[in-house]
Design a protein around this motif. Structure first.
Motif, PDB file in Angstrom:
ATOM      1  N   SER A 149      -8.374   7.993  -0.704  1.00 54.10           N
ATOM      2  CA  SER A 149      -9.284   6.898  -0.064  1.00 54.10           C
ATOM      3  C   SER A 149      -9.599   5.916  -1.265  1.00 54.10           C
ATOM      4  O   SER A 149      -9.620   4.682  -1.039  1.00 54.10           O
ATOM      5  CB  SER A 149     -10.313   7.416   0.668  1.00 54.10           C
ATOM      6  OG  SER A 149     -11.273   6.471   1.325  1.00 54.10           O
ATOM      7  N   GLU A 186      -6.947  12.202   9.133  1.00 50.96           N
ATOM      8  CA  GLU A 186      -7.698  11.532   8.710  1.00 50.96           C
ATOM      9  C   GLU A 186      -7.143  10.914   7.408  1.00 50.96           C
ATOM     10  O   GLU A 186      -7.215   9.863   7.214  1.00 50.96           O
ATOM     11  CB  GLU A 186      -8.980  12.241   8.272  1.00 50.96           C
ATOM     12  CG  GLU A 186     -10.083  11.511   7.552  1.00 50.96           C
ATOM     13  CD  GLU A 186     -10.647  10.367   8.459  1.00 50.96           C
ATOM     14  OE1 GLU A 186     -10.951   9.334   7.891  1.00 50.96           O
ATOM     15  OE2 GLU A 186     -10.631  10.626   9.673  1.00 50.96           O
ATOM     16  N   THR A 190      -6.458   7.199   6.415  1.00 52.37           N
ATOM     17  CA  THR A 190      -6.757   6.251   5.074  1.00 52.37           C
ATOM     18  C   THR A 190      -5.747   5.630   4.314  1.00 52.37           C
ATOM     19  O   THR A 190      -5.868   4.559   3.986  1.00 52.37           O
ATOM     20  CB  THR A 190      -7.396   7.450   4.172  1.00 52.37           C
ATOM     21  OG1 THR A 190      -8.457   8.028   4.626  1.00 52.37           O
ATOM     22  CG2 THR A 190      -7.645   7.127   2.878  1.00 52.37           C
TER      23      THR A 190
END
Length: 513
Positions: A149, A186, A190
């Motif tokens: 990220s 997730e 990202t």
């Protein structure tokens, strides 16, 4: 070839459509995050040199290392040189090295350092002007997923992720792709927030191995195998990845991850998909991925996971002539760790081709030998006209694809023993890459890095495949978490007794590679 093409002066020996010709990457640069790690030193940097030595990189190819080390360009050059001399597959040639050396740069900084990424942008712009990289850049994230990220956000902030017209930007990420379905989703969000899905290359180095790709040729280029590659003839399939080493100093990564997350979720389920999938209309990325996803979406776990799974943890024992310690005695491992170093699963593929054919997957560390193979085991011939004593040494026919270390394919079948009586026993017919071809197989990372630079993604799983794999494994991990401690098995053996019982319940046994 059409007459019109010949009339325009094309050379049949240099036809752009001839896939036998090497594909050479166009102008580009590669930025490597995590360049100080073992993967970069042992695999990635030697692979880049080997690609250059084989003439598959453009003359202006440039490599930029990014790390926190307080190095300058000369320090980085020495690191790359040492890695190449120690790990390159092809012979070292000074003129090749000099060409590669001219494009080496290093940027010092941490992942949250704005100035370092601004400097990276400046260096890439300078390389474009000096070496003609065309603004094309691949970012190789050989870093922990927890840093994805931060790095992708920095690439976006500094404008590095946005291609100018006519150029491209791509990102390469290494496994693990999350630790469960939720984290994988997730992670995908990202990365794909910054880079389009078709610019994200998830590397599974097993898919770059020559033998894995040969599985597609074996299945779809030979009429000999396709008619029997189904439930009418196949009894079961075994897919094995066995290692004879321990955790090899990877305690920080391995403990808490375990064998199933480390190997089954990616490598072995990908091998299952390639073994079981239907023939694609072509080997384009879209067609190949679509068929793999159909298989993974059809995979089912048996209802009773206590009889369809096994896990173990190696204890002290002998690896060959060496006395080795158990997992809980390894440096950096919690003495109370319940992380498995061996995992085995029984899976079913609910489609017409494979109905009723179990797929057995197993992987482990400190096993009897290092081997990765896919064994397609066939049903016994019906109503054999032989006496029981004539065939007592006859097993089941099998096709075994050896992925490593001795790459090739073995076919096991029954043959009469020379003599006056009718006695049948197993024999093997063997194909080995090392004896059949003069050229040695490229390392997997050579193929995969080149495919990234070419923008050719068939060997790279997209996020749908990753999420389908986690959907298969998540229930197993939750079941094991409730169960507690794994079964022990002595180092140098072939796993815990519970894995043998898994097969015995079905009247089968594991192959001894």
């Amino acid at each position: 070839m059409s007459p019109a093409r010949v009339a325009r002066g094309s050379n049949p020996l240099r036809d752009a459509d001839d896939r036998r010709l090497p594909r050479i990457a166009g102008p580009c640069a590669l930025v490597m995050f995590g360049v100080t790690g073992d993967l970069a030193r042992k695999k990635l940097l030697p692979a880049i040199y080997d690609l250059s030595n084989r003439g598959l990189l453009p003359p202006g190819f440039s490599l930029v290392g990014f790390a926190r080390r307080d190095w300058d360009d000369q320090d980085f050059t020495k690191i790359v040189y040492d890695a190449v001399r120690a790990g390159a597959r092809t012979p070292f040639r000074e003129e090749v090295w000099q060409g590669l050396e001219e494009g080496l740069r290093f940027v010092h900084g941490s992942f949250d350092d704005d100035e370092a990424f601004d400097e990276l942008a400046r260096q890439l712009q300078e390389l474009d002007e000096q070496r003609g990289t065309g603004g094309n850049t691949a970012f190789y994230l050989s870093i922990p997923p927890s840093a994805f990220s931060t790095v992708t956000s920095q690439l976006e902030r500094s404008g590095l992720s946005t291609p100018r017209p006519g150029s491209w930007k791509r990102v390469v990420i290494e496994k693990p792709f999350g630790h469960d379905l939720a984290s994988a989703r997730e992670l995908n969000k990202t990365v794909e927030r910054v880079f389009p899905a078709d610019s994200v290359f998830r590397i599974d180095h097993y898919l770059g191995k020559e033998t894995v790709q040969n599985l597609l040729a074996l299945r779809f280029a030979n009429q000999l195998f396709d008619p029997v590659w189904n439930a009418n003839y196949v009894d079961h399939v075994q897919i094995t990845m066995a290692e004879d080493i321990g955790i090899a100093g990877r305690a920080g990564y391995y403990d808490g991850i375990g064998a199933a997350r480390d190997v089954i979720q990616n490598h072995l389920l990908q091998l299952l998909a390639l073994t079981a999938m239907e023939q694609p209309n072509s080997f384009s990325a879209h067609e190949l991925r679509a068929e793999k996803e159909k298989v993974l979406s059809a995979v089912r776990l048996p209802k009773d996971l206590s009889t369809a799974t096994a896990r173990g943890q190696y204890t002290a024992g002998w690896q060959g002539s060496e006395k080795v310690k158990g997992y809980l005695q390894e440096d950096g491992i919690d003495p109370k760790s319940t992380t498995e170093t061996y995992a085995a699963l029984k899976l079913d593929v609910h489609n017409r081709r494979w109905a009723g054919v179990p797929f057995y997957l197993r992987t482990g560390k400190r096993l009897g030998k290092r081997v990765t193979e896919i064994a397609v085991v066939f049903k016994r011939a019906p109503a054999l006209p032989f006496t029981d004593t004539a065939t007592e040494e006859l097993g089941q026919n099998a096709i075994v694809i050896r992925v490593q270390p001795d790459e090739g394919t073995t076919i096991r079948f029954g043959s009469k023993v020379p003599g006056a009586t009718m006695e049948v026993r197993d024999v093997t017919m063997d194909f080995g890459y090392g004896t059949a071809f003069n050229e040695s197989s490229p390392e997997a990372y050579e193929r995969l890095i080149l495919d990234v630079l070419l923008g050719d993604p068939p060997l790279f799983p997209r996020h749908e495949e990753v999420e389908l794999s986690w959907q298969i494994l998540d229930p197993v991990e939750k079941f094991w978490a409730r169960k507690g401690k794994p079964d022990g098995y002595e180092a140098g053996t072939w796993g815990p007794a519970s894995a043998d019982r898994l097969m015995e319940r079905d009247g089968r046994e594991w192959r001894l590679p």
